[in-house]
Structures are given as structure tokens and as C-alpha cells.
Scaffold this motif. Structure first.
Motif, short mmCIF file in Angstrom:
data_model
loop_
_atom_site.label_atom_id
_atom_site.label_comp_id
_atom_site.label_asym_id
_atom_site.label_seq_id
_atom_site.Cartn_x
_atom_site.Cartn_y
_atom_site.Cartn_z
N UNK A 108 14.02 8.87 -13.44
CA UNK A 108 14.19 7.60 -12.75
C UNK A 108 12.85 6.92 -12.49
N UNK A 109 11.82 7.70 -12.20
CA UNK A 109 10.49 7.12 -12.02
C UNK A 109 10.03 6.41 -13.29
N UNK A 110 10.29 7.02 -14.43
CA UNK A 110 9.89 6.42 -15.70
C UNK A 110 10.72 5.19 -16.03
N UNK A 111 12.00 5.23 -15.68
CA UNK A 111 12.92 4.15 -16.02
C UNK A 111 12.77 2.95 -15.10
N UNK A 112 12.36 3.21 -13.84
CA UNK A 112 12.27 2.13 -12.85
C UNK A 112 10.86 2.11 -12.22
N UNK A 113 9.85 1.72 -12.98
CA UNK A 113 8.48 1.76 -12.45
C UNK A 113 8.24 0.79 -11.30
N UNK A 114 9.11 -0.22 -11.14
CA UNK A 114 8.91 -1.20 -10.07
C UNK A 114 9.37 -0.66 -8.71
N UNK A 115 10.15 0.40 -8.71
CA UNK A 115 10.61 1.00 -7.44
C UNK A 115 9.55 1.93 -6.88
N UNK A 116 9.63 2.17 -5.59
CA UNK A 116 8.66 3.04 -4.90
C UNK A 116 9.33 4.38 -4.60
N UNK A 117 8.92 5.42 -5.32
CA UNK A 117 9.47 6.76 -5.14
C UNK A 117 8.51 7.55 -4.26
N UNK A 118 8.96 7.90 -3.06
CA UNK A 118 8.08 8.54 -2.08
C UNK A 118 8.27 10.05 -2.00
N UNK A 119 9.21 10.60 -2.78
CA UNK A 119 9.43 12.04 -2.76
C UNK A 119 10.10 12.50 -1.49
N UNK A 120 10.06 13.80 -1.27
CA UNK A 120 10.70 14.38 -0.09
C UNK A 120 9.83 14.17 1.15
N UNK A 121 10.41 13.72 2.21
CA UNK A 121 9.71 13.53 3.48
C UNK A 121 10.53 14.19 4.59
N UNK A 122 9.86 14.54 5.68
CA UNK A 122 10.57 15.20 6.78
C UNK A 122 9.96 14.81 8.12
N UNK A 123 10.66 15.22 9.17
CA UNK A 123 10.23 15.06 10.55
C UNK A 123 9.91 13.61 10.88
N UNK A 124 8.84 13.38 11.65
CA UNK A 124 8.51 12.04 12.10
C UNK A 124 8.17 11.10 10.96
N UNK A 125 7.59 11.63 9.89
CA UNK A 125 7.26 10.80 8.73
C UNK A 125 8.52 10.19 8.15
N UNK A 126 9.57 10.99 8.01
CA UNK A 126 10.83 10.48 7.49
C UNK A 126 11.42 9.43 8.41
N UNK A 127 11.42 9.69 9.70
CA UNK A 127 11.97 8.73 10.65
C UNK A 127 11.26 7.39 10.58
#
Length: 346
Positions: free
Chosen positions: A218-237
Motif C-alpha cells: 500500500x505504501x508503494x501504491x499510494x505514495x501520497x498517503x502518510x503511513x505512520x506505522x504502529x503507534x501506541x500509548x500517548x503518541x497514538x492518542x
């Protein structure tokens, strides 16, 4: 009360099943119950085909039997239809021990997206697992009706919760991107139908938070989107609360905990009117459902963020766990202990 829970989904996996079980087990222990969690980390395992991040226990029956014999549970709950779940089912049937199950995942639909296996065959497999249970718990009324149409029996309602102390609105957004910011949160896999989100023709920005087997493609197919990967805790919130709308494009989830997490952050949800969202989304109150996803996004952006937060506050893990405990106690031949301390009751 001694409760054994057998599950093929457990840490380090991060998904709705694991979060639900983790919260449930933590509260059960806090309330004084003894809980045995039989999970893949206790066995030799192999990666699941097409989904290597998920381990499948190898020949778990002997070890499952050993643990259950030693623990002598009052109640046994089988959470998943994988090798550990089937080993638990085998144990219960051989020892004439009543057990309960949960239908967490639309396994037949997930399999159908990956292999040309008829839904009727997959449903027969899953139905055989659940219909021997004294009851099967489902997260929503619409999912209950769907399963009944496929021949499932003894279905009972078990809702879900959200940590409203952790998922909260924020004053200063952390995503410095053009608005409106549409965000997807969850597993990045084919069954989540993320391409419907990424294909949206809309102004602003698209953000994907999560990991999974489809991430790289999906990263390769949609380069205009922002893929942030896995996030957790306060960062995710903080990231979630910075969005203007969360898009939930899945047509195969049985509930979708991330919808409640978004609402708790004051973020409305745009989704399809399918099982799961049908029981959670109230148009104009906490988001918008429409078969036309662009329309759902446009209308959801108009929803008041305070209304979303207020809706999420109506769900709690305490109420969810109390409901679970009541259901498993209803299947015991002899009543056991109070479900929760008096000060924990709603």
C-alpha cells in the motif's frame, strides 16, 4: 472463581481481540478472580500462512490438557477458533466440561479474501466450533442476526469498552498536514478494505496508523498517503485526536474498537452501514454511515466533536467485563462468588 481463557490471539499481536482479552483479564484479577490465559506464547509455533506476524501453536492439546488439569477451572472460555481454541474444545468435550466461546472475527470472510474457499464450507467449520458451546458471545445485535442466519445457536450479547482516561481530546494537534485530515487506524491487511479509504477523492490529507502484511504494497501504491506505522500509548492518542475524521472502511469486523477510541478522542467516524458500525454509529451524533463512503466522510466532518466524546463515555471496560462474568457464571452448575466488588458496580 477460577477462569481459564484459551486464545490464539495474544501479545505481541495488537488488535481488538487482544485488547479486549487483556482488559477483561486485568479486571477479573483486580476483582479477585484467578485467571489462566492459555496463549500461543506457551507453545512452539509456526507463522500463520499469508499472515506471518500471527503465530499458530503446534500440536497444543497435550499442553492444554496439562494446564487445565492442574488449574481445575470453574469456567472455561474459548476465545478463538485456532489450534488452541480447538484443543480447548476437545478437552471440554472429552471431560464433559461446559464451555463458552466468543465470535470475535469473521473468519469465513477473512479466509475467502485470501483463498477460493466457499463461505459455506468456512461457516460450517466455525459453526462446528461454536455450536458445541453452552453459549457464544457476540459483540453486536446485527452480528447476532447474521450468525443466526448461518445456523449458529445459543448466542448472547457481550459488548466492548474503551479507556476514556487514555483516549482523550487534545488542544494542540500534532499532525502538521493540510486539512481535513482523514485517518485510518488498525491492522493493515486486505480484510480491512483500506483501499476504499485510500482511493477517496477528497481534499486534505490521508493518514494510516498501523502495521500488517499489506503495509509495504500500500505504501508503494499510494505514495501520497502518510503511513505512520504502529503507534501506541500517548503518541497514538495525540495522533488520533489530531484527525478531523476517522474512516473505518472494513466490511468484515464484528465490532471495531478503534471506532470507540476515535470517538473518545472527539473524532467522528465515517463508515459503511454494515455489521459492527450499525450498532455503534449514530448518524449526526458520533459519525456517519453511508454506502457511498465519500458522502459518509463529508457528513461525518460536520459532526460535533463533543458529541462523539459523550457517546464514548457511555462505554466502559468495567461494564464489559461484568457482562462477560455474568455470562460465564450463568453456565455453571453451582453459583460462584459475586461478579464484582460493590464499589465497582455501575
Amino acid at each position: 472463581m477460577r477462569i481459564a481463557i484459551a486464545t490464539d490471539a495474544w501479545f505481541p499481536q495488537i488488535n481488538g481481540v487482544v485488547r479486549t482479552l487483556d482488559k477483561t483479564i486485568s479486571l477479573l484479577k483486580e476483582w479477585g478472580h484467578e485467571v489462566l490465559c492459555i496463549n500461543p506464547g506457551l507453545f512452539r509455533s509456526v507463522p500463520m500462512p499469508t499472515y506471518p506476524d500471527i503465530p499458530l501453536a503446534l500440536f497444543p492439546y497435550a499442553r492444554v490438557k496439562e494446564m487445565l488439569d492442574a488449574f481445575q477451572p470453574d469456567a472455561i472460555h474459548l476465545s478463538t477458533e485456532g489450534p488452541i481454541g480447538w484443543a480447548g474444545r476437545r478437552y471440554c468435550l472429552r471431560h464433559n466440561h461446559p464451555y463458552t466461546t466468543t465470535y470475535h472475527t469473521r473468519f469465513p470472510e477473512y479466509v475467502r479474501l485470501r483463498a477460493p474457499i466457499p463461505l459455506s464450507l468456512s461457516y460450517a467449520f466455525v459453526r462446528a466450533f461454536h455450536n458445541k458451546a453452552t453459549l457464544t458471545m457476540v459483540a453486536t445485535g446485527s452480528m447476532k442476526k447474521t450468525l443466526e442466519s448461518h445456523g449458529f445457536k445459543n448466542l448472547e450479547y457481550w459488548t466492548r469498552g474503551v479507556d476514556i482516561e487514555h483516549f482523550v481530546p487534545i488542544d494542540q494537534p500534532v499532525l502538521d498536514l493540510p486539512h481535513p485530515i482523514a485517518l485510518y487506524l488498525g491492522r493493515v491487511a486486505v480484510e480491512k478494505n483500506i483501499t476504499d479509504f485510500l482511493d477517496l477523492k477528497m481534499p486534505g490529507s490521508k493518514v494510516v496508523i498501523g502495521d500488517g502484511p499489506a503495509l509495504e504494497s500500500l505504501q508503494q501504491r499510494y505514495p501520497q498517503a502518510h503511513f505512520l506505522g504502529y503507534r501506541k500509548n500517548g503518541d497514538l492518542t495525540r495522533l488520533l485526536a489530531s484527525a478531523d475524521v476517522m474512516v473505518f472502511p472494513s466490511r468484515t469486523d464484528t465490532f471495531g474498537l478503534v471506532m470507540l477510541e476515535a470517538m473518545a478522542c472527539g473524532v467522528p467516524v465515517a463508515t459503511y452501514p454494515v455489521e459492527g458500525p450499525l450498532d455503534v454509529i449514530k448518524n449526526g451524533i458520533n459519525g456517519w454511515m453511508d454506502e457511498d463512503l465519500p458522502t459518509a466522510v463529508t457528513r461525518a466532518l460536520e459532526v460535533d466533536r463533543n458529541s462523539c466524546r459523550q457517546f464514548a463515555e457511555g462505554y466502559s471496560w468495567e461494564a464489559c467485563t461484568r457482562q462477560f462474568l455474568t455470562l460465564i457464571q450463568s453456565n455453571l452448575s453451582d453459583p460462584v462468588v459475586e461478579s464484582a466488588p460493590a464499589e465497582k458496580r455501575l
